[in-house]
Design a protein around this motif. Structure first.
Motif, PDB file in Angstrom:
ATOM      1  N   ILE A  15     -13.108  10.258   3.965  1.00 55.15           N
ATOM      2  CA  ILE A  15     -13.953   9.174   3.458  1.00 55.15           C
ATOM      3  C   ILE A  15     -13.066   7.976   3.121  1.00 55.15           C
ATOM      4  CG2 ILE A  15     -15.514   8.445   1.616  1.00 55.15           C
ATOM      5  CD1 ILE A  15     -16.358  11.404   1.356  1.00 55.15           C
ATOM      6  N   PRO A  16     -13.320   6.823   3.743  1.00 56.19           N
ATOM      7  CA  PRO A  16     -12.499   5.652   3.442  1.00 56.19           C
ATOM      8  C   PRO A  16     -12.655   5.191   1.996  1.00 56.19           C
ATOM      9  CG  PRO A  16     -13.914   5.270   5.355  1.00 56.19           C
ATOM     10  CD  PRO A  16     -14.334   6.559   4.734  1.00 56.19           C
ATOM     11  N   VAL A  17     -11.563   4.707   1.450  1.00 56.90           N
ATOM     12  CA  VAL A  17     -11.565   4.134   0.108  1.00 56.90           C
ATOM     13  C   VAL A  17     -11.526   2.625   0.280  1.00 56.90           C
ATOM     14  CG1 VAL A  17     -10.302   3.939  -2.060  1.00 56.90           C
ATOM     15  CG2 VAL A  17     -10.323   6.122  -0.826  1.00 56.90           C
ATOM     16  N   ASN A  18     -12.612   1.948  -0.069  1.00 57.35           N
ATOM     17  CA  ASN A  18     -12.688   0.502   0.070  1.00 57.35           C
ATOM     18  C   ASN A  18     -12.231  -0.148  -1.224  1.00 57.35           C
ATOM     19  OD1 ASN A  18     -13.305  -2.174   0.429  1.00 57.35           O
ATOM     20  ND2 ASN A  18     -15.308  -1.799   1.315  1.00 57.35           N
ATOM     21  N   ALA A  46       0.839  -1.207   0.000  1.00 61.20           N
ATOM     22  CA  ALA A  46       0.000   0.000   0.000  1.00 61.20           C
ATOM     23  C   ALA A  46       0.876   1.260   0.000  1.00 61.20           C
ATOM     24  CB  ALA A  46      -0.932  -0.004   1.209  1.00 61.20           C
ATOM     25  N   ARG A  47       1.951   1.235   0.777  1.00 59.09           N
ATOM     26  CA  ARG A  47       2.872   2.381   0.781  1.00 59.09           C
ATOM     27  C   ARG A  47       3.564   2.525  -0.573  1.00 59.09           C
ATOM     28  NH1 ARG A  47       3.813   0.208   5.822  1.00 59.09           N
ATOM     29  NH2 ARG A  47       5.805  -0.716   5.191  1.00 59.09           N
ATOM     30  N   GLU A  48       3.939   1.406  -1.178  1.00 55.37           N
ATOM     31  CA  GLU A  48       4.596   1.439  -2.495  1.00 55.37           C
ATOM     32  C   GLU A  48       3.678   2.045  -3.560  1.00 55.37           C
ATOM     33  OE1 GLU A  48       7.941   0.461  -3.494  1.00 55.37           O
ATOM     34  OE2 GLU A  48       7.990   0.898  -1.345  1.00 55.37           O
ATOM     35  N   LEU A  49       2.377   1.825  -3.425  1.00 54.36           N
ATOM     36  CA  LEU A  49       1.413   2.389  -4.374  1.00 54.36           C
ATOM     37  C   LEU A  49       0.931   3.777  -3.940  1.00 54.36           C
ATOM     38  CD1 LEU A  49      -0.869  -0.640  -5.366  1.00 54.36           C
ATOM     39  CD2 LEU A  49       1.173   0.221  -6.504  1.00 54.36           C
ATOM     40  N   SER A  50       1.468   4.265  -2.834  1.00 52.83           N
ATOM     41  CA  SER A  50       1.096   5.575  -2.284  1.00 52.83           C
ATOM     42  C   SER A  50      -0.405   5.688  -2.016  1.00 52.83           C
ATOM     43  CB  SER A  50       1.550   6.701  -3.224  1.00 52.83           C
ATOM     44  OG  SER A  50       2.944   6.669  -3.405  1.00 52.83           O
ATOM     45  N   LEU A  51      -0.981   4.621  -1.473  1.00 50.29           N
ATOM     46  CA  LEU A  51      -2.394   4.653  -1.125  1.00 50.29           C
ATOM     47  C   LEU A  51      -2.588   5.503   0.126  1.00 50.29           C
ATOM     48  CD1 LEU A  51      -3.495   0.943  -1.679  1.00 50.29           C
ATOM     49  CD2 LEU A  51      -3.516   2.841  -3.294  1.00 50.29           C
ATOM     50  N   SER A  52      -3.724   6.137   0.216  1.00 51.97           N
ATOM     51  CA  SER A  52      -4.000   6.969   1.385  1.00 51.97           C
ATOM     52  C   SER A  52      -4.182   6.092   2.621  1.00 51.97           C
ATOM     53  CB  SER A  52      -5.235   7.841   1.145  1.00 51.97           C
ATOM     54  OG  SER A  52      -6.385   7.036   1.068  1.00 51.97           O
TER      55      SER A  52
END
Length: 159
Positions: free
Chosen positions: A90-93, A29-35
């Motif tokens: 707002i969460p991203v599911n 998730a960090r590698e894809l720069s996800l929030s």
């Protein structure tokens, strides 16, 4: 990333494996720069359960290794005008992953690498599908598999 992991297998995975998969997906998730407010679930099952899911949702009457169910197709979002601070909360599911532990063991033995390597590979593979990557076309396959290798190698889960 908010990651919920469920173990519905008969043998129950050791805590070390559950932690490894959780840490690996957090790394991905960090590698894809996800929030930070991204969320997803991962459920470990046995072959009979994944076979039922595969038949029900893909019309394929056999067990498979990993199934990914994206919460929404990437790019299908309807623009809504909102306060930027509200949007950030707002969460991203991403959706849900299901991995067959039986297939993990079978494929690890067949491929001659560790169960942890196969478990990590399938988790990252499904995770990338949830993030809109696929391997239907050669160019897409090359991009997805390169990223998959980079994440696994960067985490330290090499062959």
């Amino acid at each position: 990333m908010d990651l919920e992991i469920f173990d519905q297998t008969t043998a129950q995975l050791p805590n070390e494996q559950l932690k490894m998969v959780s840490d690996l997906l957090q790394y991905a998730a960090r590698e894809l720069s996800l929030s930070e407010n991204t969320e997803m679930s991962l459920t470990f099952v046995n072959n009979p359960e994944i076979k039922k899911l595969n038949a029900q949702y893909r019309n394929v009457d056999r067990a498979t290794d990993v199934l990914s169910f994206a919460a929404e197709e990437v790019g299908d979002e309807t623009p809504i005008i909102m306060d930027p601070e509200m949007v950030a909360e707002i969460p991203v599911n991403l959706g849900d992953l299901f991995i067959s532990i039986d297939k993990v063991a079978e494929q690890a033995k067949f491929l001659g690498h560790s169960v942890n390597r196969e478990l990590g590979f399938l988790a990252v593979h499904g995770f990338l599908h949830l993030n809109g990557y696929d391997h239907e076309e050669p160019a897409d396959e090359e991009k997805m598999f390169k990223l998959q290798r980079e994440i696994l190698d960067g985490y330290g889960l090499t062959r």
